[in-house]
Design a protein around this motif. Structure first.
Motif, PDB file in Angstrom:
ATOM      1  N   GLU A 454       0.560  -1.225   0.126  1.00 55.13           N
ATOM      2  CA  GLU A 454       0.091   0.025   0.204  1.00 55.13           C
ATOM      3  C   GLU A 454       0.885   1.246   0.006  1.00 55.13           C
ATOM      4  OE1 GLU A 454       0.332  -1.365   4.432  1.00 55.13           O
ATOM      5  OE2 GLU A 454       0.332  -2.398   2.301  1.00 55.13           O
ATOM      6  N   ARG A 461      -0.185  -1.151  -7.585  1.00 57.58           N
ATOM      7  CA  ARG A 461      -0.727  -1.587  -8.952  1.00 57.58           C
ATOM      8  C   ARG A 461      -0.332  -2.878  -9.540  1.00 57.58           C
ATOM      9  NH1 ARG A 461      -2.522   0.745 -13.395  1.00 57.58           N
ATOM     10  NH2 ARG A 461      -2.163   2.697 -12.706  1.00 57.58           N
ATOM     11  N   GLN A 464      -2.565  -5.484  -7.257  1.00 58.30           N
ATOM     12  CA  GLN A 464      -4.067  -5.528  -7.707  1.00 58.30           C
ATOM     13  C   GLN A 464      -4.303  -6.393  -9.251  1.00 58.30           C
ATOM     14  OE1 GLN A 464      -6.659  -1.788  -6.991  1.00 58.30           O
ATOM     15  NE2 GLN A 464      -4.717  -1.001  -6.996  1.00 58.30           N
ATOM     16  N   ALA A 469      -7.903  -7.556 -10.540  1.00 56.57           N
ATOM     17  CA  ALA A 469      -8.727  -6.149 -10.750  1.00 56.57           C
ATOM     18  C   ALA A 469      -8.429  -6.033 -12.087  1.00 56.57           C
ATOM     19  CB  ALA A 469      -8.124  -5.069  -9.773  1.00 56.57           C
ATOM     20  N   GLN A 473     -10.506  -0.597 -12.885  1.00 59.22           N
ATOM     21  CA  GLN A 473     -10.527  -0.461 -11.426  1.00 59.22           C
ATOM     22  C   GLN A 473      -9.371  -0.004 -10.599  1.00 59.22           C
ATOM     23  OE1 GLN A 473     -11.602  -4.740 -10.986  1.00 59.22           O
ATOM     24  NE2 GLN A 473     -13.924  -4.277 -10.606  1.00 59.22           N
ATOM     25  N   ILE A 474      -8.245  -0.623 -11.151  1.00 58.06           N
ATOM     26  CA  ILE A 474      -6.886  -0.188 -10.765  1.00 58.06           C
ATOM     27  C   ILE A 474      -6.699   1.393 -10.775  1.00 58.06           C
ATOM     28  CG2 ILE A 474      -4.396  -0.345 -10.867  1.00 58.06           C
ATOM     29  CD1 ILE A 474      -4.996  -3.170 -12.059  1.00 58.06           C
ATOM     30  N   SER A 477      -8.784   3.066  -8.370  1.00 58.27           N
ATOM     31  CA  SER A 477      -8.058   3.003  -6.923  1.00 58.27           C
ATOM     32  C   SER A 477      -7.050   4.096  -6.761  1.00 58.27           C
ATOM     33  CB  SER A 477      -7.578   1.487  -6.813  1.00 58.27           C
ATOM     34  OG  SER A 477      -6.220   1.318  -7.472  1.00 58.27           O
ATOM     35  N   ARG A 480      -8.860   7.367  -5.379  1.00 53.91           N
ATOM     36  CA  ARG A 480      -9.310   7.211  -4.088  1.00 53.91           C
ATOM     37  C   ARG A 480      -8.377   7.642  -2.987  1.00 53.91           C
ATOM     38  NH1 ARG A 480     -14.242   7.592  -3.670  1.00 53.91           N
ATOM     39  NH2 ARG A 480     -14.232   6.290  -1.848  1.00 53.91           N
ATOM     40  N   GLU A 484      -7.762   4.416   1.976  1.00 53.62           N
ATOM     41  CA  GLU A 484      -8.658   3.114   1.449  1.00 53.62           C
ATOM     42  C   GLU A 484      -7.984   2.205   0.934  1.00 53.62           C
ATOM     43  OE1 GLU A 484     -11.957   4.614  -0.649  1.00 53.62           O
ATOM     44  OE2 GLU A 484     -12.316   6.225   0.513  1.00 53.62           O
ATOM     45  N   ARG A 485      -6.598   2.332   0.791  1.00 61.66           N
ATOM     46  CA  ARG A 485      -5.829   1.073   0.363  1.00 61.66           C
ATOM     47  C   ARG A 485      -5.863  -0.235   0.823  1.00 61.66           C
ATOM     48  NH1 ARG A 485      -0.316   3.523  -2.745  1.00 61.66           N
ATOM     49  NH2 ARG A 485      -1.315   5.146  -4.156  1.00 61.66           N
ATOM     50  N   ARG A 488      -8.976  -1.757   0.050  1.00 59.80           N
ATOM     51  CA  ARG A 488      -8.846  -2.346  -1.310  1.00 59.80           C
ATOM     52  C   ARG A 488      -8.026  -3.615  -1.363  1.00 59.80           C
ATOM     53  NH1 ARG A 488     -11.511  -2.761  -6.144  1.00 59.80           N
ATOM     54  NH2 ARG A 488     -10.040  -2.826  -8.087  1.00 59.80           N
TER      55      ARG A 488
END
Length: 709
Positions: A454, A461, A464, A469, A473-474, A477, A480, A484-485, A488
């Motif tokens: 994270e 990346r 994910q 993902a 979606q990546i 993320s 965001r 929030e990592r 995720r």
């Protein structure tokens, strides 16, 4: 006797002492070399070596190339064994150059020999010579540059013009030192003092200066290996199998070569922590060099200039600059960055030997007697300290990292798994780098290993991608909030399955559970309380964790990495018990560990957590206050202070909690500390200081934390 075959006594003395400085050091250190992989950076460095890749910043392309050639030409049982031996060889080589340099200052062969041994057998230097590390190679290049520059200076003092080949050789040596570690260029500036008081017509010539520049510049071509190995020019060579980073653009290359990823550790402690930090630095330095060396260094600094003159300046410069740069460097391996400081202090001590003789005026007999006494004390101290240091750094029976890596890989319950590790209880490098080594040396690449992904955009990346993902979606993320990592990662991990954790808490974001194997834990959606569902298996894991801890302490007591890894499985089991609400069993596990190592800091912190979970926060706070007094390492003092703040908060002692939290957060390196900052803000609100509450939460707001309505 024919004068052509006559050898002077000083020449014999110099040769004999030089041989003892080099071969004597090598002979002693070789007995303590580790026969296999060790914890720390070794696994990562060896991954770069065996793949001819890129090591951690600044990349160390010169060291990787030389070590790769050595490992290929000198195949011992494993690449780790070969590379460990090379570290010892480098220290022996450094001993020779150190002797030559110190002889120029001391004017005394035996004195230079003893001071060479003092530095080479210093615990922090010796322990770098028994494992795969870059610091003994760095010491070779620094010492060789000093020896060459002092030899050129002697020629200038005798009225000799600097020859083109001498200038070229000096440029090559200093350039190689810079090509290994760019910080060395700053240390090299002290060499200017050797020349500025000499006639310029002897060294600032039309042949010497261009040849010096040519030699220095030619060595910098080594840096081209980094983008080459990163795949920047695929038409020339493919990217190496292992690259700590893959800089293919100029900004990426500059960031890596200048050690950009580690800048956050520079001046990582704010003024409230300087007292603790300076106490730790003082203790570390006092433990490394003996009292006679400190006395001689003080004499050299005060009176040595009268006898040695400008030749002492480069050593004083190295000592001051390296100490000024790294006294507030807050990584756990801060002590190795003081090796140049010790080199400078030993040089000052060499200048102190002529000062000892000068204190007795012109009476030759008394001067010799004073020198003899000083050298006798120095020799006696070396003889007394060497056995203790030998026992402290001896790794001749260590194969713990190999066993750890093998056991972790065996504990992964499913094929093609992702192992996400963190920094909880143990420095993450100790957990992850042995697995890197197994991946690149033995081809154990079935599982993917991540360390706190994270915090790194590239790792976040790639993780994910592996967890399934989509590209959209990546990309979303990254838009965001940073906070929030973890959520995720936890969501994707539970959806995909086959994800394990060690030393991390990200799984809590998805209300997940752990199915522990001691060494590692599988993250699951369902509650799997091993102690109640399969008590025989749980008891076997506890017995295995205790046996591992006993073995580690028997082999490597006193080594921080080994002592931390000794209790990693036990602490993983205790985390699982705390997760399932069995704080009493967690406390028992920690208690067994503390019977083996009463002062182990991570065990103490876990005991405090268990006491808080049992409703005994005041007892936890008392424990932490008592044990924290003896801790001066900020990388341990800070998390202990965080836990003290948590205990005081739960005990309702708001003022004490505020003080503890504020001091812990003066350490700028730690992770986000989301929970602690929320608690600190709550303390300020309850004590009627809403402005300070907002200030405590500002770092979280900057990372995307929504503001309270």
């Amino acid at each position: 006797m024919d004068s052509r075959y006559r050898v002077s006594l000083p020449a014999i003395s110099g040769l004999l002492c030089g041989a003892l400085a080099s071969l004597g050091t090598l002979a002693l250190v070789t007995w303590t070399v580790a026969p296999a992989l060790t914890f720390g950076d070794s696994g990562e460095l060896l991954s770069a070596v065996v793949t001819d890749g890129i090591a951690h910043a600044p990349g160390y392309p010169l060291w990787v190339t030389v070590t790769h050639a050595w490992v290929s030409a000198e195949p011992l049982a494993t690449p780790a064994a070969s590379a460990n031996l090379l570290s010892a060889v480098w220290l022996g080589t450094a001993g020779l150059f150190l002797f030559i340099a110190l002889r120029e200052l001391a004017g005394h062969d035996v004195g230079a020999l003893l001071l060479t041994w003092v530095l080479c057998l210093t615990p922090v230097v010796w322990e770098q010579a028994v494992v795969t590390e870059v610091y003994t190679f760095d010491l070779v290049l620094l010492a060789a540059g000093l020896a060459a520059a002092l030899r050129v200076r002697r020629g200038l003092a005798e009225g000799q013009r600097v020859r083109w080949y001498a200038a070229l050789g000096l440029g090559l040596l200093l350039g190689l030192s810079f090509a290994h570690r760019p910080f060395n260029a700053l240390l090299q500036l002290g060499l200017i003092f050797l020349f500025i008081d000499q006639p310029r017509r002897l060294w600032l010539t039309a042949t010497a200066v261009p040849m010096f520049v040519l030699g220095y510049a030619a060595t910098q071509l080594v840096w081209l290996l980094i983008p080459l190995r990163a795949g920047a020019w695929p038409e020339v060579a493919e990217a190496s199998a292992y690259c700590w980073a893959a800089p293919t653009t100029w900004p990426e290359f500059k960031h890596m070569v200048t050690a950009g990823p580690y800048r956050r550790y520079m001046w990582g402690a704010e003024p409230p922590l300087w007292g603790v930090l300076l106490r730790g630095v003082g203790r570390a330095m006092a433990a490394e060099l003996s009292l006679p060396v400190w006395v001689l260094a003080a004499l050299g600094a005060v009176r040595g200039w009268r006898q040695v003159g400008a030749r002492l300046a480069p050593f004083a410069w190295i000592a001051v600059v390296s100490l000024a740069f790294f006294w507030n460097y807050t990584a756990m391996d801060q002590d190795v960055f003081f090796i140049p400081t010790y080199l400078g202090l030993v040089g000052l001590a060499a200048g102190g030997l002529p000062a000892v003789a000068a204190l007795f005026g012109g009476e030759k007999g008394k001067s010799r007697g004073a020198l003899a006494i000083a050298l006798s004390v120095l020799l006696a101290w070396i003889i007394a300290e060497a056995p203790r240091t030998y026992r402290e750094v001896d790794r001749s029976e260590e194969c713990l990292a190999d066993v750890y890596a093998d056991r972790v890989l065996q504990s992964v319950p499913e094929p093609n798994a992702d192992i996400i590790m963190g920094e909880r209880h143990v420095v993450g490098d100790h957990r992850i780098f042995p697995l890197y080594y197994y991946r690149h040396v033995y081809g154990c690449d079935e599982h993917r290993v991540w360390l706190s992904p994270e915090y790194n955009d590239v790792s976040f990346r790639h993780l994910q991608e592996w967890l399934g993902a989509t590209e959209e979606q990546i990309d979303a993320s990254f838009e965001r909030p940073f906070l929030e990592r973890d959520d995720r990662i936890a969501t994707l991990a539970l959806r995909r399955g086959r994800v394990c954790s060690a030393g991390a808490l990200w799984y809590r974001k998805a209300d997940a559970y752990l199915e522990t194997e001691g060494w590692i834990s599988k993250v699951t959606e369902e509650r799997v309380d091993l102690a109640t569902e399969d008590p025989r298996r749980y008891e076997a894991l506890v017995a295995e964790a205790m046996a591992w801890a006993q073995w580690c302490l028997r082999v490597g007591r006193g080594d921080r990495a080994i002592e931390e890894m000794a209790f990693a499985p036990l602490l993983e089991l205790s985390d699982e018990r705390l997760l399932y609400g069995d704080a009493a069993e967690a406390l028992d596990l920690v208690g067994w560990g503390r019977q083996l190592a009463p002062d182990q800091e991570w065990l103490i912190m876990q005991e405090a957590r268990a006491r808080c979970a049992l409703g005994q926060p005041k007892s936890a706070a008392s424990l932490l206050r008592r044990e924290r007094r003896r801790v001066s390492d900020l990388s341990l003092w800070t998390p202990m202070t965080e836990e003290l703040g948590n205990a005081l908060y739960e005990a309702g002692e708001l003022d004490g909690a505020i003080e503890a939290y504020e001091r812990a957060m003066a350490f700028r390196v730690p992770p986000v500390l989301e929970e602690e900052r929320l608690r600190l803000a709550d303390c300020y609100r309850k004590t009627g200081e809403p402005g300070k509450a907002e200030a405590a939460l500002k770092p979280l707001y900057d990372l995307g934390q929504p503001r309270d309505p």
